[in-house]
Scaffold this motif. Structure first.
Motif, short mmCIF file in Angstrom:
data_model
loop_
_atom_site.label_atom_id
_atom_site.label_comp_id
_atom_site.label_asym_id
_atom_site.label_seq_id
_atom_site.Cartn_x
_atom_site.Cartn_y
_atom_site.Cartn_z
N LEU A 1 -0.72 1.40 -11.19
CA LEU A 1 -1.47 0.47 -10.35
C LEU A 1 -1.97 -0.69 -11.20
O LEU A 1 -2.48 -0.50 -12.29
N GLY A 2 -1.82 -1.87 -10.66
CA GLY A 2 -2.28 -3.05 -11.36
C GLY A 2 -1.26 -3.59 -12.34
O GLY A 2 -1.50 -4.59 -13.00
N ALA A 3 -0.09 -2.94 -12.45
CA ALA A 3 0.96 -3.45 -13.31
C ALA A 3 1.70 -4.57 -12.61
O ALA A 3 1.57 -4.79 -11.40
N ASN A 4 2.50 -5.32 -13.36
CA ASN A 4 3.24 -6.43 -12.77
C ASN A 4 4.26 -5.95 -11.76
O ASN A 4 4.56 -6.62 -10.78
N GLU A 5 4.83 -4.76 -12.02
CA GLU A 5 5.81 -4.24 -11.07
C GLU A 5 5.09 -3.88 -9.77
O GLU A 5 3.97 -3.39 -9.77
N SER A 6 5.73 -4.17 -8.66
CA SER A 6 5.10 -3.90 -7.36
C SER A 6 5.78 -2.72 -6.70
O SER A 6 6.99 -2.56 -6.80
N THR A 7 5.00 -1.89 -6.06
CA THR A 7 5.52 -0.73 -5.36
C THR A 7 4.95 -0.72 -3.95
O THR A 7 3.74 -0.86 -3.78
N GLU A 8 5.80 -0.57 -2.96
CA GLU A 8 5.32 -0.51 -1.59
C GLU A 8 4.45 0.74 -1.44
O GLU A 8 4.87 1.85 -1.76
N PRO A 9 3.21 0.60 -0.99
CA PRO A 9 2.31 1.75 -0.93
C PRO A 9 2.67 2.71 0.20
O PRO A 9 2.31 2.49 1.36
N ASP A 10 3.40 3.76 -0.12
CA ASP A 10 3.77 4.79 0.83
C ASP A 10 2.86 5.99 0.58
O ASP A 10 2.97 6.68 -0.44
N ALA A 11 1.95 6.25 1.52
CA ALA A 11 0.95 7.30 1.32
C ALA A 11 1.60 8.67 1.18
O ALA A 11 1.05 9.55 0.51
N GLY A 12 2.75 8.87 1.78
CA GLY A 12 3.43 10.15 1.65
C GLY A 12 3.89 10.42 0.24
O GLY A 12 4.07 11.58 -0.15
N ILE A 13 4.08 9.36 -0.55
CA ILE A 13 4.57 9.49 -1.92
C ILE A 13 3.44 9.38 -2.93
O ILE A 13 3.35 10.18 -3.87
N VAL A 14 2.58 8.39 -2.77
CA VAL A 14 1.52 8.14 -3.76
C VAL A 14 0.16 8.67 -3.31
O VAL A 14 -0.80 8.61 -4.08
N GLY A 15 0.07 9.18 -2.09
CA GLY A 15 -1.21 9.65 -1.56
C GLY A 15 -1.97 8.51 -0.90
O GLY A 15 -1.80 7.33 -1.25
N ALA A 16 -2.81 8.85 0.06
CA ALA A 16 -3.55 7.83 0.81
C ALA A 16 -4.52 7.07 -0.08
O ALA A 16 -4.74 5.87 0.10
N LYS A 17 -5.11 7.76 -1.08
CA LYS A 17 -6.07 7.08 -1.95
C LYS A 17 -5.39 5.96 -2.73
O LYS A 17 -5.86 4.83 -2.77
N ALA A 18 -4.27 6.27 -3.37
CA ALA A 18 -3.57 5.26 -4.17
C ALA A 18 -2.99 4.16 -3.29
O ALA A 18 -3.00 2.99 -3.68
N ALA A 19 -2.50 4.53 -2.10
CA ALA A 19 -1.98 3.51 -1.19
C ALA A 19 -3.09 2.52 -0.82
O ALA A 19 -2.86 1.30 -0.76
N GLY A 20 -4.28 3.03 -0.59
CA GLY A 20 -5.41 2.15 -0.31
C GLY A 20 -5.77 1.28 -1.50
O GLY A 20 -6.06 0.08 -1.34
#
Length: 532
Positions: A6-25
């Protein structure tokens, strides 16, 4: 990929099923330019793999964790396990769907005999450092080693009595060092080995502890109650620590962008000075109403701005956690706010009026509610009774019922068709089974934004917390509220409008949100007509 930076230059689509709802938020808050401490995420697939292996970490988890730690070191300029200005981290759960308080968190990971002197030099604040160390020892014993909190809580209570201070955060350096030493001895005695002094070992243990929390009784019961099936497990968010226990210029809080009990558009929050987040959400501390007195005008303004940004970004009322470290505001989490059914109607209607959502979206969000079943109670007019005591209201409505002091008593009353008032020293998510069958909750300590209060409110349980006049004698199965002693099974009435607690079952009047129900039925009619 199971590692997300999180916060890196690379962007990741926030999918709560993969990263969890907390990280997606968190990802979406970063997009909105909000202040988020740097973090990395071990995805939900790793939790599923951990349990498939019978409770063993895959070899790749340690490698992924090491890569994530290097990311945090680069972002913060600190070194995990370093002897000068060390990096400390929080290890937080993150289910694909929000499960308030059902999964575990470990704070202050990385603090040990080696890193403690470096943190002392970096901060010049020995009270803060020793307070953080004693917190880590207790939390680690509970989450990672499944120890009862009781031996450690007893040590804290004994230190408060011995040094004649009102709370643990008023102990001086010598008292905190003594308390920490006693906790280390107790840890060895209870767990059967010394507290781990290697930060990497601490981190691995904390990750495993969070993974294991996915299958605790309360987590399983919550998923069953909410009909949450087919979920892979919890992600783990590892985040650079920010500290609310850095003195009176710091603190931790939880805020709702709208009142989750009534739906009113106003900031609804609890904030503790010189505290970490667990002090608020765990429900173990006394937190008075009117906590806005703890907010500076600048912090109040910032929280108002954050509230508006979050609602604009997420198009719904939010529940967010925050820390203030020496005057700097940091956001740690946001999620769609759990709310009473009554509040859900008002929030949906108001968001339509404000142009935030359309009517079809509002109807979709309200699809799980039976409009005919949404009611609450108030005291009948003319009822003139003197309250036994007062507490902080954590929901709306009024409930009457027999006192129940634990889940067994609550279940017994429910089987007789008598929903009880659960009376507890503090609100805990371990009381899930009791909350599911109770009509009311009354606690001696706690906050209206604690995890247990959030769950109770969502279930429609009339909740009052932090009743300072309440004492409980579990052995005698009695309670005392002010000067009045009551036995388990005696009826009481709890009023969520003003926090009053009364002896006896008082006469109640049922209320319905007619104005909002009529609007929503009209929308349903229009929607059906458009799709015929």
């Amino acid at each position: 990929m199971s590692l997300f930076l999180l916060g890196a230059n690379e962007s990741t689509e926030p999918d709560a099923g993969i990263v969890g709802a907390k990280a997606a938020g968190l990802m979406r808050m970063i997009e909105a330019g909000l202040p988020i401490p740097p973090a990395f995420v071990l995805g939900t697939a790793l939790c599923a793999d951990y349990h498939a292996r019978g409770g063993y970490l895959g070899a790749n988890v340690r490698e992924l964790t090491a890569r994530g730690i290097r990311h945090l070191e680069q972002r913060t300029g600190r070194r995990f396990g370093g002897t000068r200005n060390p990096l400390l981290v929080s290890v937080r759960s993150g289910a694909p769907v929000s499960m308030p308080g059902m999964l575990d968190t470990v704070l202050d990971v990385g603090l040990c005999e080696t890193t403690l002197p470096g943190l002392l030099r970096a901060t010049g604040d020995p009270v803060f450092v020793w307070d953080s160390f004693r917190r880590l020892i207790q939390c680690y014993a509970e989450v990672v080693d499944a120890s009862s909190p009781a031996p450690f809580t007893e040590l804290v209570d004994a230190a408060i009595r011995r040094h004649e201070v009102p709370a643990v955060n008023e102990l001086d350096v010598a008292a905190l060092r003594e308390l920490t030493a006693r906790m280390l001895d107790t840890y060895r005695a209870v767990v059967g080995r010394p507290f781990p002094q290697d930060p990497t070992v601490q981190l691995t243990g904390a990750v495993e502890g969070v993974f294991r929390s996915w299958n605790t009784d309360k987590a399983v019961a919550y998923r069953r109650m909410e009909r949450l099936t087919g979920l892979p497990g919890t992600a783990v968010t590892v985040q650079a620590m920010v500290f609310g226990n850095r003195g009176l210029g710091s603190g931790s809080g939880v805020a709702f962008t709208r009142d989750p009990a009534t739906g009113e558009r106003r900031l609804y929050l609890d904030f503790l000075l010189d505290a970490q987040g667990e002090d608020v959400v765990a429900g173990r501390d006394r937190i008075d109403d009117g906590v806005a007195a703890n907010l500076t005008s600048d912090l109040a303004r910032q929280l108002g701005e954050v509230s508006g940004t979050l609602e604009e970004k997420f198009t719904d009322a939010q529940d967010f956690e925050f820390t203030v470290e020496e005057g700097k505001l940091w956001l740690l989490q946001t999620r769609d706010a759990k709310r009473t059914p009554w509040a859900a109607l008002r929030i949906a209607c108001d968001l339509v009026d404000e142009g935030v959502i359309d009517r079809d979206t509002a109807l979709d969000r309200l699809g799980g509610y039976d409009l005919d079943d949404i009611t609450r109670h108030r005291l009948a007019s003319g009822v003139a009774r003197r309250p036994l005591g007062r507490a902080v209201p954590a929901s709306a409505g009024v409930a009457s019922g027999p006192i129940a002091l634990d889940a067994t008593a609550a279940a017994d009353r429910a089987q007789r068709g008598e929903p009880a008032i659960l009376v507890r020293p503090e609100a805990s998510t371990n009381d899930m089974a009791a909350l599911a069958v109770c009509g009311g909750l009354l606690t001696a300590r706690g906050a209206r934004t604690s995890h247990a209060a959030v769950v109770a409110r969502q279930l429609g349980v009339v909740s009052l917390v932090n009743c300072t006049a309440l004492t409980i004698d579990a052995a005698a199965r009695t309670v005392r509220i002010g000067t009045r002693e009551l036995r388990e099974g005696d009826p009481i009435t709890v009023d969520g409008s003003d926090g009053s607690v009364y002896a006896g079952a008082l006469e109640l009047i049922e209320e319905r949100p007619t104005e909002y129900v009529d609007r929503i039925r009209a929308w349903q009619h229009d929607h059906s007509a458009q799709h015929e």
